[in-house]
Design a protein around this motif. Structure first.
Motif, short mmCIF file in Angstrom:
data_model
loop_
_atom_site.label_atom_id
_atom_site.label_comp_id
_atom_site.label_asym_id
_atom_site.label_seq_id
_atom_site.Cartn_x
_atom_site.Cartn_y
_atom_site.Cartn_z
N GLU A 89 -15.93 16.52 -20.14
CA GLU A 89 -15.06 15.75 -20.63
C GLU A 89 -15.24 15.29 -22.06
O GLU A 89 -14.34 14.43 -22.84
N THR A 90 -16.12 15.58 -22.78
CA THR A 90 -16.48 15.31 -24.11
C THR A 90 -15.54 16.21 -25.18
O THR A 90 -15.66 17.39 -24.90
N GLU A 91 -14.70 15.65 -25.50
CA GLU A 91 -13.69 16.36 -26.30
C GLU A 91 -14.04 16.81 -27.81
O GLU A 91 -13.54 17.62 -28.23
N ARG A 92 -14.89 16.03 -28.32
CA ARG A 92 -15.48 16.30 -29.59
C ARG A 92 -16.60 15.65 -29.99
O ARG A 92 -17.06 14.42 -29.43
N ILE A 93 -17.51 16.39 -30.75
CA ILE A 93 -18.76 15.68 -31.44
C ILE A 93 -18.64 15.79 -32.85
O ILE A 93 -18.32 17.00 -33.45
N ARG A 94 -18.94 14.71 -33.48
CA ARG A 94 -18.88 14.50 -34.91
C ARG A 94 -20.00 14.08 -35.64
O ARG A 94 -20.62 13.00 -34.98
N ILE A 95 -20.38 14.79 -36.70
CA ILE A 95 -21.71 14.53 -37.08
C ILE A 95 -21.48 14.43 -38.57
O ILE A 95 -20.87 15.28 -39.16
N ASP A 96 -21.91 13.44 -39.25
CA ASP A 96 -21.59 12.97 -40.62
C ASP A 96 -22.62 13.19 -41.56
O ASP A 96 -22.70 13.03 -42.74
N SER A 97 -23.78 14.14 -40.99
CA SER A 97 -24.79 14.67 -42.06
C SER A 97 -24.77 16.15 -41.93
O SER A 97 -24.82 16.64 -40.99
N SER A 98 -24.85 16.75 -43.41
CA SER A 98 -24.59 18.29 -43.13
C SER A 98 -26.03 18.85 -42.67
O SER A 98 -25.55 19.84 -41.88
N LEU A 99 -27.13 18.38 -42.89
CA LEU A 99 -28.48 18.69 -42.42
C LEU A 99 -28.46 18.77 -40.87
O LEU A 99 -28.86 19.51 -40.32
N HIS A 100 -27.93 17.70 -40.31
CA HIS A 100 -28.07 17.58 -38.71
C HIS A 100 -27.08 18.30 -38.10
O HIS A 100 -27.27 18.74 -36.98
N PHE A 101 -25.81 18.41 -39.15
CA PHE A 101 -24.84 19.22 -38.44
C PHE A 101 -25.39 20.67 -38.26
O PHE A 101 -24.96 21.52 -37.29
N ASP A 102 -25.99 21.05 -39.17
CA ASP A 102 -26.62 22.59 -39.49
C ASP A 102 -27.59 22.86 -38.32
O ASP A 102 -27.77 23.70 -37.51
N LYS A 103 -28.11 21.62 -38.21
CA LYS A 103 -29.28 21.86 -37.07
C LYS A 103 -28.76 21.91 -35.63
O LYS A 103 -28.92 22.60 -34.90
N ALA A 104 -27.62 20.98 -35.34
CA ALA A 104 -26.83 21.07 -34.18
C ALA A 104 -26.26 22.18 -33.93
O ALA A 104 -26.24 22.88 -32.85
N ARG A 105 -25.38 22.71 -35.06
CA ARG A 105 -24.83 24.22 -34.82
C ARG A 105 -25.76 25.33 -34.42
O ARG A 105 -25.63 25.96 -33.59
N SER A 106 -26.84 25.47 -34.98
CA SER A 106 -27.96 26.63 -34.77
C SER A 106 -28.41 26.34 -33.36
O SER A 106 -28.55 27.19 -32.45
N PHE A 107 -28.54 24.90 -32.66
CA PHE A 107 -29.05 24.56 -31.35
C PHE A 107 -28.02 25.10 -30.40
O PHE A 107 -28.12 25.80 -29.52
N ILE A 108 -26.81 24.51 -30.74
CA ILE A 108 -25.60 25.03 -30.05
C ILE A 108 -25.42 26.62 -29.69
O ILE A 108 -24.99 27.15 -28.77
N ASP A 109 -25.45 27.22 -31.08
CA ASP A 109 -25.28 28.59 -31.06
C ASP A 109 -26.30 29.30 -30.00
O ASP A 109 -26.20 30.27 -29.25
N THR A 110 -27.58 29.00 -30.14
CA THR A 110 -28.57 29.31 -29.34
C THR A 110 -28.30 29.13 -27.76
O THR A 110 -28.70 29.65 -26.90
N PHE A 111 -28.30 27.66 -27.57
CA PHE A 111 -28.13 27.17 -26.24
C PHE A 111 -27.11 26.78 -25.49
O PHE A 111 -26.84 26.88 -24.18
N ILE A 112 -26.28 26.10 -26.19
CA ILE A 112 -24.85 25.67 -25.64
C ILE A 112 -23.66 26.48 -26.14
O ILE A 112 -22.85 25.74 -26.62
N PRO A 113 -23.31 27.76 -26.58
CA PRO A 113 -22.54 28.30 -27.28
C PRO A 113 -21.04 27.65 -26.85
O PRO A 113 -20.20 27.73 -27.73
N GLU A 114 -20.80 27.39 -25.61
CA GLU A 114 -19.48 26.84 -25.37
C GLU A 114 -19.03 25.51 -26.05
O GLU A 114 -17.96 25.13 -26.13
N LEU A 115 -20.12 24.86 -26.56
CA LEU A 115 -19.60 23.73 -27.33
C LEU A 115 -19.34 23.88 -28.68
O LEU A 115 -18.68 22.90 -29.32
N ALA A 116 -19.47 24.93 -29.27
CA ALA A 116 -19.29 25.44 -30.57
C ALA A 116 -17.89 24.79 -31.09
O ALA A 116 -17.80 24.13 -32.10
N PRO A 117 -16.76 25.19 -30.40
CA PRO A 117 -15.69 24.67 -30.86
C PRO A 117 -15.39 23.04 -30.95
O PRO A 117 -14.40 22.70 -31.78
N ARG A 118 -16.25 22.51 -30.23
CA ARG A 118 -16.02 20.89 -30.35
C ARG A 118 -16.88 20.19 -31.15
O ARG A 118 -16.57 18.95 -31.47
#
Ligand SMILES: [Zn+2]
Length: 484
Positions: free
Chosen positions: A222-251
């Motif tokens: 049900e989570t439609e969007r995940i917004r992060i306002d720090s580029s550092l944390h966004f990068d960390k989140a993206r690499s975490f998502i790419d590795t473990f939860i790839p289906e979240l990437a578009p959100r």
């Protein structure tokens, strides 16, 4: 239900807000200086066994020793079987323990030897010995059976000594992904065991930092969007998502908007409001929320005077609105433990039942476990909400230094009379030229005004001059009598 996750990060502090239907429902805050400890696994050393309490204190390297009760000891994990604490652990034993409750106030952390480590879909419990389970929130019998089979087959085929539990997120997830998670958790546990070998008191495993934990635990279909306002944390989140939860990437979205992220949906305002005692209701009524060491009390009040004719109806409506507002406040403020709600008295039994029903329905949406245990003869509703983290107020605030958290300060009048007594005592004990009184401006003001005749009498009685000096930094309760 449409959900959105907002992650606001600065170097020392990360805040996560869960937005449901455009309204903030939950806030998580983690500071680099004070990360929560729940989920951390330690090599701990038993430093005191308390047979009377059937518990022991365990040094895990924190300021305060942590608490391990017999009910949280899995006998097979300590290599002994006994129904007495002294038969299970003794001083200087080194045990692998996990924090289940953060230190709160003066209490140390609470520990268990029933270790569990989580991945996206599963929980691994090394002490569960081959059995497996499925989250109660997965309702389909067929799906439950499928998951149980996948887990059991893996455990049997690998000869794993632990057991797995399928989390709610595991629903409809294919076997390959589940097996990936199981392999990951088994490797992780082997690493933990490895580093525990040398028997030192130390941290063996730490849960993920808040932003990544939020992605793992708080994001669902049900989570439609995940917004992060720090580029550092966004990068960390993206690499975490790419590795473990790839289906979240578009959100996932890096928020670069002009307005601060927590101004969206008025999150910042809601945090400020969640620190106040009073919660305004739309109907004109309001709640008063009081948090004490032992429990939280919530008092429901009608607003302005309502005529006799509609009293029951107005009361009923206010209580219904209050029931919903209370559930939201419990989540937002993260209030746990015993909660006592004092709804406005109602005559109609059917109305009373409906208010409780609405309360229970709203509570069912809470991530934390809740239970309404009873409605007392006085109409008080007693409930509990499981507490693992500190409340928002405890994370963000400290007791007021003026009143030391009582919520009241002595009046200037009270302080004046304390000063008079002190002067009398000092003057009778010591031979001095004169006395100097230092006090807050409010107190000095009163001494030279309302109390001036009393002060003059006192001066005459002790036969010494009394000088006054206002100290802007003194609180209303503070004063000093100086002998000169
Ligand atoms: Zn105060």
């Amino acid at each position: 239900m449409s959900e959105e996750l907002l992650i606001n990060a600065t170097t020392p502090e990360v805040r996560v807000a869960i937005i449901e239907q455009g309204v903030v429902q939950e806030i998580f805050i983690e500071r680099s200086t004070r990360r929560g400890l729940v989920g951390n696994i330690y090599n701990g050393k038993v430093c005191r066994v308390l047979p009377g309490m059937q518990a022991s204190f365990v040094d895990i390297g924190l300021d305060r020793a942590a608490f391990l009760h017999i009910s949280d000891i899995n006998p097979s994990n300590v290599g002994a079987s006994n129904d007495q604490i002294q038969g299970l652990v003794k001083d200087d034993d080194v045990v692998i323990v996990q924090v289940v409750k953060d230190p709160l106030g003066t209490k140390g952390a609470r520990l268990t030897t029933n270790i569990s480590i989580s991945s996206r879909y599963l929980v691994f419990m090394p002490g569960m010995h081959g059995s497996s389970g499925v989250s109660q929130k997965i309702e389909s019998e067929q799906e439950r059976l499928r998951l149980r089979n996948v887990l059991t087959n893996f455990v049997v085929s690998t000869g794993s000594r632990g057991g797995f539990i399928a989390r709610t997120a595991a629903e409809a997830v294919n076997e390959e992904l589940l097996r990936g998670d199981m392999n990951f958790l088994i490797r992780l546990w082997a690493n933990i065991l490895d580093s525990s070998q040398n028997q030192d008191i130390k941290l063996l495993h730490e849960d993920l930092p808040l932003p990544l934990r939020a992605l793992r635990d708080l994001v669902g279909p049900e989570t439609e969007r995940i917004r992060i306002d720090s580029s550092l944390h966004f990068d960390k989140a993206r690499s975490f998502i790419d590795t473990f939860i790839p289906e979240l990437a578009p959100r996932l979205e890096h928020y670069v908007g002009e307005r601060p992220l927590f101004d969206l949906y008025h999150v910042e305002d809601e945090i400020a409001k969640a620190l106040q005692r009073k919660v305004q209701l739309k109907s004109g009524g309001y709640l008063i929320v009081d948090q004490t060491e032992a429990m939280t009390t919530i008092d429901v009040n009608t607003g302005a005077f309502v005529g006799h004719r509609n009293l029951e109806e107005t009361t009923f409506k206010t209580n219904l609105e209050a029931a919903q507002a209370i559930c939201r406040q419990l989540r937002l403020r993260n209030l746990g433990g015993i909660i006592i709600i004092d709804f406005i008295d109602m005559v109609d039994l059917e109305h009373k039942n409906q208010v409780i029903k609405v309360l229970e329905k709203c509570l069912s949406l809470d991530h934390a476990q809740t239970q309404v245990s009873k409605v007392s003869a006085m109409g008080l509703v007693e409930m509990t909400r499981k507490r693992t983290r500190e409340s928002l107020e405890h994370v963000l605030c400290e007791p007021c230094s003026c009143c030391l958290g009582r919520g009241f300060v002595k009046t200037p009048e009270t302080t004046c009379y304390e000063i008079f007594r002190e002067i009398q005592q000092e003057a009778s004990q010591f031979d001095v030229e004169s006395l100097l009184v230092l006090a807050s401006p409010e107190v000095i003001e009163r001494l030279v005004d309302e109390e001036s005749s009393h002060l003059a009498e006192l001066e005459e009685a002790i036969g010494k001059p009394i000088r006054l000096q206002a100290e802007a930094l003194y609180t209303q309760e503070q004063f000093d009598v100086v002998l000169i």
